[in-house]
Design an enzyme around this catalytic site. Structure first.
Site, PDB file in Angstrom:
ATOM      1  N   GLY A 145      -4.149  -0.858 -13.219  1.00  0.00           N
ATOM      2  CA  GLY A 145      -3.199   0.024 -12.559  1.00  0.00           C
ATOM      3  C   GLY A 145      -3.243  -0.206 -11.054  1.00  0.00           C
ATOM      4  N   CYS A 146      -2.173   0.170 -10.366  1.00  0.00           N
ATOM      5  CA  CYS A 146      -2.081  -0.150  -8.929  1.00  0.00           C
ATOM      6  C   CYS A 146      -3.054   0.674  -8.083  1.00  0.00           C
ATOM      7  CB  CYS A 146      -0.642   0.027  -8.448  1.00  0.00           C
ATOM      8  SG  CYS A 146       0.093   1.637  -8.803  1.00  0.00           S
ATOM      9  N   TYR A 147      -3.016   2.004  -8.212  1.00  0.00           N
ATOM     10  CA  TYR A 147      -4.001   2.812  -7.489  1.00  0.00           C
ATOM     11  C   TYR A 147      -5.421   2.421  -7.901  1.00  0.00           C
ATOM     12  CZ  TYR A 147      -0.713   6.385  -5.710  1.00  0.00           C
ATOM     13  OH  TYR A 147       0.278   7.059  -5.051  1.00  0.00           O
TER      14      TYR A 147
END
Length: 337
Positions: A145-147
């Protein structure tokens, strides 16, 4: 002719960015791109920036459209990858950009996502100790995931080195609007976002489970913030030290973890990460500090959420799975201003 790859969910931001990177990849050839509502359109109508792939027609997202590729990228909404992946041939390698296979704990999936738990695949963050070798031997990889990747890169080495307490991690992270996907949403209209910062999913963001799993943190309090920019993430991670620790000690831990990594850069002392500096790249920029009042350790991390946070990471994982140099086709330098 290179190895053949296909992209499902090619009409979205992440899918489009995967295609942009593949268009310049010397070893991979795009043989199919699929979509749902946009099926039947020329790619140039949907992604006008992709001039060299403009005449490729988006197909419906079916097994038949994807099954002939050596590797398939799944850039689908969370919860939609598992059913499609189950029908693809076993010999077809898959990198899933969604969340379906990231979590090893079914209870964590139920808590943060809900719905049917599909199981877990090899986690696609090569910079974690031993993970590159696992990815190289895998046919199914769950992209980060990005975060999560921005925060894990900042946090995991500190806990592994024993200089940070794992049970009181605080993360404040700001993301560009492309992180919410391409579907029309009133709160993401330009007139709503410009000149504004707003927190969301306070205390309940789904990437918390992933951050805990990969970093070995026991407790994470995360506040995501929507920032008035199209792409980029700046994550600020603060933790309690296990002993009195200087900023240079933290920097040395990060340097030891990432000194040989092509995409993770510990910046010189005094130089702060900027999201603009990572724009268009697969790089992560890190900096360490210590709060002079509380003594807490602080690591800031900047990435392009569509680069190291999604498409770039996916291509990096695909390179490893296919036995290519993992940097192939991936920009290390950002684009600025």
């Amino acid at each position: 002719m290179g190895l053949q790859v296909a992209v499902a969910g090619a009409s979205g931001y992440a899918g489009g960015e995967v295609l942009r990177l593949l268009a310049g990849h010397p070893e991979l050839e795009v043989t199919a791109a699929t979509a749902y509502e946009q099926a039947g359109k020329r790619l140039g109508e949907v992604h006008p920036q992709l001039v060299t792939l403009a005449e490729l027609v988006l197909q419906e997202t079916t097994v038949d459209a994807l099954a002939g590729a050596d590797l398939v990228f799944l850039a689908l909404p969370h919860g939609q990858s598992a059913a499609l992946a189950a029908k693809l041939p076993e010999q077809t390698a898959i990198v899933d950009l969604g969340a379906d296979f990231r979590l090893t704990d079914a209870a964590a999936w139920a808590r943060y996502y809900g719905g049917t738990y599909a199981g877990s695949w090899t986690y696609g963050l090569p910079e974690l100790p031993g993970q590159r070798q696992l990815i190289a031997g895998a046919k199914r990889v769950a992209n980060t995931g990005c975060y999560a990747v921005a925060s894990i890169l900042a946090l995991a080495p500190l806990i592994a080195a024993g200089i940070a307490e794992p049970d009181d991690v605080v993360i404040v992270a700001a993301s560009g609007t492309s992180g919410a996907g391409r579907s029309a949403k009133p709160h993401l209209l330009g007139s709503e976002v410009m000149g504004d910062l707003s927190p969301y999913k306070i205390g309940a963001h789904q990437h918390v489970a992933e951050i805990k799993q990969a970093s070995k943190a026991a407790s994470v309090s995360m506040t995501p913030v929507l920032a008035p920019m199209p792409r980029g993430i700046l994550s600020t991670v603060t933790v309690k030290p296990t002993k009195t620790t200087k900023a240079q000690d933290v920097r040395e831990v990060l340097q030891a973890a990432y000194g040989d990594e092509p995409f993770v850069h510990v910046l010189p002392e005094g130089q702060m990460p900027h999201t603009a500096a990572t724009f268009g790249s697969n790089s992560a920029h890190l900096q360490a500090g210590v709060d002079i009042d509380s003594g807490r350790l602080i690591v800031t991390s900047a990435i392009d959420n569509l680069g190291k946070g999604a498409a770039g990471q996916a291509v990096q994982n695909a390179n490893i799975v296919l036995g290519l140099d993992e940097t192939t086709g991936l920009p290390i330098n950002g684009v600025a201003p």
